[in-house]
Scaffold this motif. Structure first.
Motif, PDB file in Angstrom:
ATOM      1  N   VAL A 234       0.836  -1.207   0.000  1.00 17.48           N
ATOM      2  CA  VAL A 234       0.000   0.000   0.000  1.00 17.48           C
ATOM      3  C   VAL A 234       0.871   1.257   0.000  1.00 17.48           C
ATOM      4  O   VAL A 234       0.601   2.223  -0.724  1.00 17.48           O
ATOM      5  N   ILE A 235       1.921   1.258   0.830  1.00 11.86           N
ATOM      6  CA  ILE A 235       2.827   2.413   0.882  1.00 11.86           C
ATOM      7  C   ILE A 235       3.429   2.680  -0.485  1.00 11.86           C
ATOM      8  O   ILE A 235       3.453   3.820  -0.965  1.00 11.86           O
ATOM      9  N   MET A 236       3.909   1.610  -1.115  1.00  6.33           N
ATOM     10  CA  MET A 236       4.529   1.773  -2.426  1.00  6.33           C
ATOM     11  C   MET A 236       3.536   2.306  -3.444  1.00  6.33           C
ATOM     12  O   MET A 236       3.844   3.229  -4.214  1.00  6.33           O
ATOM     13  N   LYS A 237       2.342   1.756  -3.448  1.00  2.00           N
ATOM     14  CA  LYS A 237       1.353   2.156  -4.445  1.00  2.00           C
ATOM     15  C   LYS A 237       0.875   3.584  -4.218  1.00  2.00           C
ATOM     16  O   LYS A 237       0.781   4.374  -5.176  1.00  2.00           O
ATOM     17  N   ILE A 238       0.579   3.950  -2.987  1.00  3.11           N
ATOM     18  CA  ILE A 238       0.077   5.298  -2.702  1.00  3.11           C
ATOM     19  C   ILE A 238       1.146   6.347  -3.004  1.00  3.11           C
ATOM     20  O   ILE A 238       0.879   7.362  -3.660  1.00  3.11           O
ATOM     21  N   LEU A 239       2.376   6.111  -2.530  1.00  6.86           N
ATOM     22  CA  LEU A 239       3.441   7.081  -2.787  1.00  6.86           C
ATOM     23  C   LEU A 239       3.762   7.164  -4.269  1.00  6.86           C
ATOM     24  O   LEU A 239       4.059   8.247  -4.791  1.00  6.86           O
ATOM     25  N   GLN A 240       3.705   6.025  -4.962  1.00  2.50           N
ATOM     26  CA  GLN A 240       3.924   6.045  -6.408  1.00  2.50           C
ATOM     27  C   GLN A 240       2.861   6.892  -7.101  1.00  2.50           C
ATOM     28  O   GLN A 240       3.176   7.689  -7.996  1.00  2.50           O
ATOM     29  N   GLU A 241       1.602   6.746  -6.691  1.00  8.19           N
ATOM     30  CA  GLU A 241       0.523   7.532  -7.298  1.00  8.19           C
ATOM     31  C   GLU A 241       0.720   9.022  -7.026  1.00  8.19           C
ATOM     32  O   GLU A 241       0.493   9.861  -7.897  1.00  8.19           O
ATOM     33  N   ILE A 242       1.149   9.355  -5.806  1.00  6.54           N
ATOM     34  CA  ILE A 242       1.375  10.762  -5.462  1.00  6.54           C
ATOM     35  C   ILE A 242       2.509  11.347  -6.303  1.00  6.54           C
ATOM     36  O   ILE A 242       2.398  12.450  -6.859  1.00  6.54           O
ATOM     37  N   ILE A 243       3.616  10.604  -6.407  1.00  9.84           N
ATOM     38  CA  ILE A 243       4.780  11.094  -7.144  1.00  9.84           C
ATOM     39  C   ILE A 243       4.467  11.206  -8.631  1.00  9.84           C
ATOM     40  O   ILE A 243       4.726  12.242  -9.267  1.00  9.84           O
ATOM     41  N   TYR A 244       3.889  10.162  -9.206  1.00  6.16           N
ATOM     42  CA  TYR A 244       3.566  10.197 -10.630  1.00  6.16           C
ATOM     43  C   TYR A 244       2.478  11.226 -10.907  1.00  6.16           C
ATOM     44  O   TYR A 244       2.524  11.929 -11.924  1.00  6.16           O
ATOM     45  N   GLY A 245       1.480  11.313 -10.019  1.00  6.07           N
ATOM     46  CA  GLY A 245       0.413  12.296 -10.212  1.00  6.07           C
ATOM     47  C   GLY A 245       0.930  13.719 -10.149  1.00  6.07           C
ATOM     48  O   GLY A 245       0.533  14.578 -10.959  1.00  6.07           O
ATOM     49  N   SER A 246       1.818  13.991  -9.196  1.00  4.61           N
ATOM     50  CA  SER A 246       2.396  15.334  -9.076  1.00  4.61           C
ATOM     51  C   SER A 246       3.233  15.674 -10.309  1.00  4.61           C
ATOM     52  O   SER A 246       3.192  16.801 -10.806  1.00  4.61           O
ATOM     53  N   THR A 247       3.993  14.684 -10.796  1.00  5.01           N
ATOM     54  CA  THR A 247       4.793  14.913 -11.993  1.00  5.01           C
ATOM     55  C   THR A 247       3.914  15.169 -13.204  1.00  5.01           C
ATOM     56  O   THR A 247       4.193  16.058 -14.018  1.00  5.01           O
ATOM     57  N   LEU A 248       2.845  14.393 -13.341  1.00  8.71           N
ATOM     58  CA  LEU A 248       1.907  14.611 -14.440  1.00  8.71           C
ATOM     59  C   LEU A 248       1.301  16.006 -14.379  1.00  8.71           C
ATOM     60  O   LEU A 248       1.199  16.690 -15.406  1.00  8.71           O
ATOM     61  N   ALA A 249       0.880  16.431 -13.187  1.00 14.77           N
ATOM     62  CA  ALA A 249       0.275  17.751 -13.041  1.00 14.77           C
ATOM     63  C   ALA A 249       1.272  18.848 -13.393  1.00 14.77           C
ATOM     64  O   ALA A 249       0.934  19.819 -14.083  1.00 14.77           O
ATOM     65  N   PHE A 250       2.511  18.694 -12.939  1.00  9.25           N
ATOM     66  CA  PHE A 250       3.553  19.687 -13.234  1.00  9.25           C
ATOM     67  C   PHE A 250       3.772  19.812 -14.739  1.00  9.25           C
ATOM     68  O   PHE A 250       3.814  20.922 -15.283  1.00  9.25           O
ATOM     69  N   ILE A 251       3.908  18.679 -15.410  1.00 12.36           N
ATOM     70  CA  ILE A 251       4.164  18.704 -16.853  1.00 12.36           C
ATOM     71  C   ILE A 251       2.951  19.228 -17.610  1.00 12.36           C
ATOM     72  O   ILE A 251       3.083  19.996 -18.571  1.00 12.36           O
ATOM     73  N   PHE A 252       1.752  18.837 -17.170  1.00 13.63           N
ATOM     74  CA  PHE A 252       0.542  19.302 -17.857  1.00 13.63           C
ATOM     75  C   PHE A 252       0.407  20.820 -17.784  1.00 13.63           C
ATOM     76  O   PHE A 252       0.152  21.478 -18.793  1.00 13.63           O
ATOM     77  N   PHE A 253       0.558  21.380 -16.592  1.00  9.97           N
ATOM     78  CA  PHE A 253       0.386  22.826 -16.455  1.00  9.97           C
ATOM     79  C   PHE A 253       1.512  23.593 -17.153  1.00  9.97           C
ATOM     80  O   PHE A 253       1.291  24.690 -17.670  1.00  9.97           O
ATOM     81  N   ARG A 254       2.712  22.996 -17.185  1.00  9.26           N
ATOM     82  CA  ARG A 254       3.793  23.635 -17.943  1.00  9.26           C
ATOM     83  C   ARG A 254       3.461  23.632 -19.428  1.00  9.26           C
ATOM     84  O   ARG A 254       3.682  24.636 -20.123  1.00  9.26           O
ATOM     85  N   TRP A 255       2.932  22.520 -19.935  1.00 11.87           N
ATOM     86  CA  TRP A 255       2.523  22.432 -21.332  1.00 11.87           C
ATOM     87  C   TRP A 255       1.381  23.407 -21.621  1.00 11.87           C
ATOM     88  O   TRP A 255       1.386  24.098 -22.646  1.00 11.87           O
ATOM     89  N   TYR A 256       0.429  23.497 -20.708  1.00 12.37           N
ATOM     90  CA  TYR A 256      -0.721  24.381 -20.906  1.00 12.37           C
ATOM     91  C   TYR A 256      -0.281  25.845 -20.955  1.00 12.37           C
ATOM     92  O   TYR A 256      -0.719  26.607 -21.821  1.00 12.37           O
ATOM     93  N   ARG A 257       0.607  26.220 -20.029  1.00 14.65           N
ATOM     94  CA  ARG A 257       1.095  27.604 -20.020  1.00 14.65           C
ATOM     95  C   ARG A 257       1.867  27.919 -21.290  1.00 14.65           C
ATOM     96  O   ARG A 257       1.738  29.014 -21.841  1.00 14.65           O
ATOM     97  N   ARG A 258       2.646  26.972 -21.783  1.00 16.01           N
ATOM     98  CA  ARG A 258       3.404  27.189 -23.002  1.00 16.01           C
ATOM     99  C   ARG A 258       2.467  27.348 -24.202  1.00 16.01           C
ATOM    100  O   ARG A 258       2.686  28.208 -25.060  1.00 16.01           O
ATOM    101  N   GLU A 259       1.421  26.532 -24.261  1.00 13.23           N
ATOM    102  CA  GLU A 259       0.472  26.637 -25.358  1.00 13.23           C
ATOM    103  C   GLU A 259      -0.246  27.978 -25.333  1.00 13.23           C
ATOM    104  O   GLU A 259      -0.442  28.610 -26.382  1.00 13.23           O
ATOM    105  N   ARG A 260      -0.636  28.412 -24.149  1.00 16.79           N
ATOM    106  CA  ARG A 260      -1.309  29.709 -24.048  1.00 16.79           C
ATOM    107  C   ARG A 260      -0.373  30.840 -24.437  1.00 16.79           C
ATOM    108  O   ARG A 260      -0.790  31.797 -25.111  1.00 16.79           O
ATOM    109  N   ARG A 261       0.878  30.754 -24.043  1.00 14.26           N
ATOM    110  CA  ARG A 261       1.841  31.786 -24.386  1.00 14.26           C
ATOM    111  C   ARG A 261       2.075  31.828 -25.887  1.00 14.26           C
ATOM    112  O   ARG A 261       2.160  32.909 -26.489  1.00 14.26           O
ATOM    113  N   ASP A 262       2.157  30.645 -26.517  1.00 11.83           N
ATOM    114  CA  ASP A 262       2.343  30.606 -27.967  1.00 11.83           C
ATOM    115  C   ASP A 262       1.134  31.186 -28.695  1.00 11.83           C
ATOM    116  O   ASP A 262       1.284  31.887 -29.706  1.00 11.83           O
TER     117      ASP A 262
END
Length: 283
Positions: A234-262
């Motif tokens: 459970v620890i491995m799965k929950i922490l993995q979801e948090i880490i991967y989810g946070s990374t996904l959110a970071f990359i998504f919002f960076r991509w979104y901001r770049r698209e809006r700027r372009d």
């Protein structure tokens, strides 16, 4: 086994020495040496903090009581260690690594060939997840835990594969980047899918699958070995979801901001005309 190890078992001076040496070399030759060339981008304070935080977490995972307790007593502590070493530390180290340092290393033909091969997204993706899943096969893990040399060698290979796995996402040199932001999101999603079976096997097992944790006397825990094993999954799965989810959110919002700027650059907002005629900027 009912007695906890001594100070040197709990706080590894060898790992501490390695961390201190790497930290000193980074500060002396990377951070301070960065100012010797005007064509290098300065290493920000955030990058330095990220690199040093990665070293601290590496020591916590490999040289602190988490390592000893996870090796001898609690599977849940072992899985916490795995999360720190392979899902957190590489991210922090890559973020703190300047691109010019990696490009300088790439001038070496042998290094460039090996590094370029193992950082190919599909190779990096499957190599880490395959090694991680094999490591947690009961007969493999029981054997490694009884043989310190093989355990150290496998951990070194697994740590290397973790750095290779995270490189396509946190590549410090734009010249070496192989994935767009959308492809990075798909890459991280694929990582999550490939890591799930190993966690599920541990979480839903109704018997002790690792002999090394069976019939172990744990003087400071109130969990049964089976509960501890399931908690580890459970620890491995929950922490993995948090880490991967946070990374996904970071990359998504960076991509979104770049698209809006372009879009804004392609469609500049024009100033409204003066109702009385003429240019608003005219005095």
């Amino acid at each position: 086994m009912s007695q906890i190890g001594d100070f040197f078992d709990l706080w590894s001076p060898v790992v501490l020495l390695v961390v201190v040496v790497i930290g000193y070399l980074y500060g002396r030759f990377v951070v301070k040496g960065n100012g010797s060339s005007t064509d290098r981008e300065p290493i920000s304070l955030a990058q330095q903090c990220s690199f040093y935080a990665g070293l601290v977490l590496f020591y916590i995972g490999q040289g602190s009581p988490i390592n000893y307790i996870g090796h001898h007593y609690l599977f849940s502590m072992h899985m916490l260690q795995q999360t720190l070493l392979y899902l957190v530390v590489p991210i922090l180290i890559w973020v703190g690594t300047p691109g010019w340092l990696l490009l300088a290393c790439m001038r070496n033909k042998a290094f460039r060939g090996i590094f370029s091969f193992f950082t190919r997204p599909l190779i990096a993706l499957f190599m880490f997840n395959m090694l991680f899943s094999i490591y947690h096969m009961p007969f493999i893990m029981d054997y490694l835990m009884k043989n310190d040399v093989w355990l150290l060698a496998y951990h070194a290979v697994l740590l290397f594969s973790a750095f290779m796995m995270w490189f396509p996402v946190f590549c410090p040199a734009p010249e070496l980047a192989r994935l767009s932001d959308l492809m990075k999101m798909a890459y991280i999603f694929g990582n999550g899918v490939l890591l799930t079976p190993a966690c599920a096997l541990i979480i839903f097992a109704d018997t002790i699958i690792y002999d090394m944790y069976d019939n172990v006397t744990v003087p400071f825990a109130h969990l049964s070995p089976l509960d501890d094993q399931q908690l580890g999954g459970v620890i491995m799965k929950i922490l993995q979801e948090i880490i991967y989810g946070s990374t996904l959110a970071f990359i998504f919002f960076r991509w979104y901001r770049r698209e809006r700027r372009d879009e804004d650059d392609l469609n500049p907002v024009e100033a409204p005309d003066n109702p009385q005629g003429g240019n608003l900027n005219r005095a």
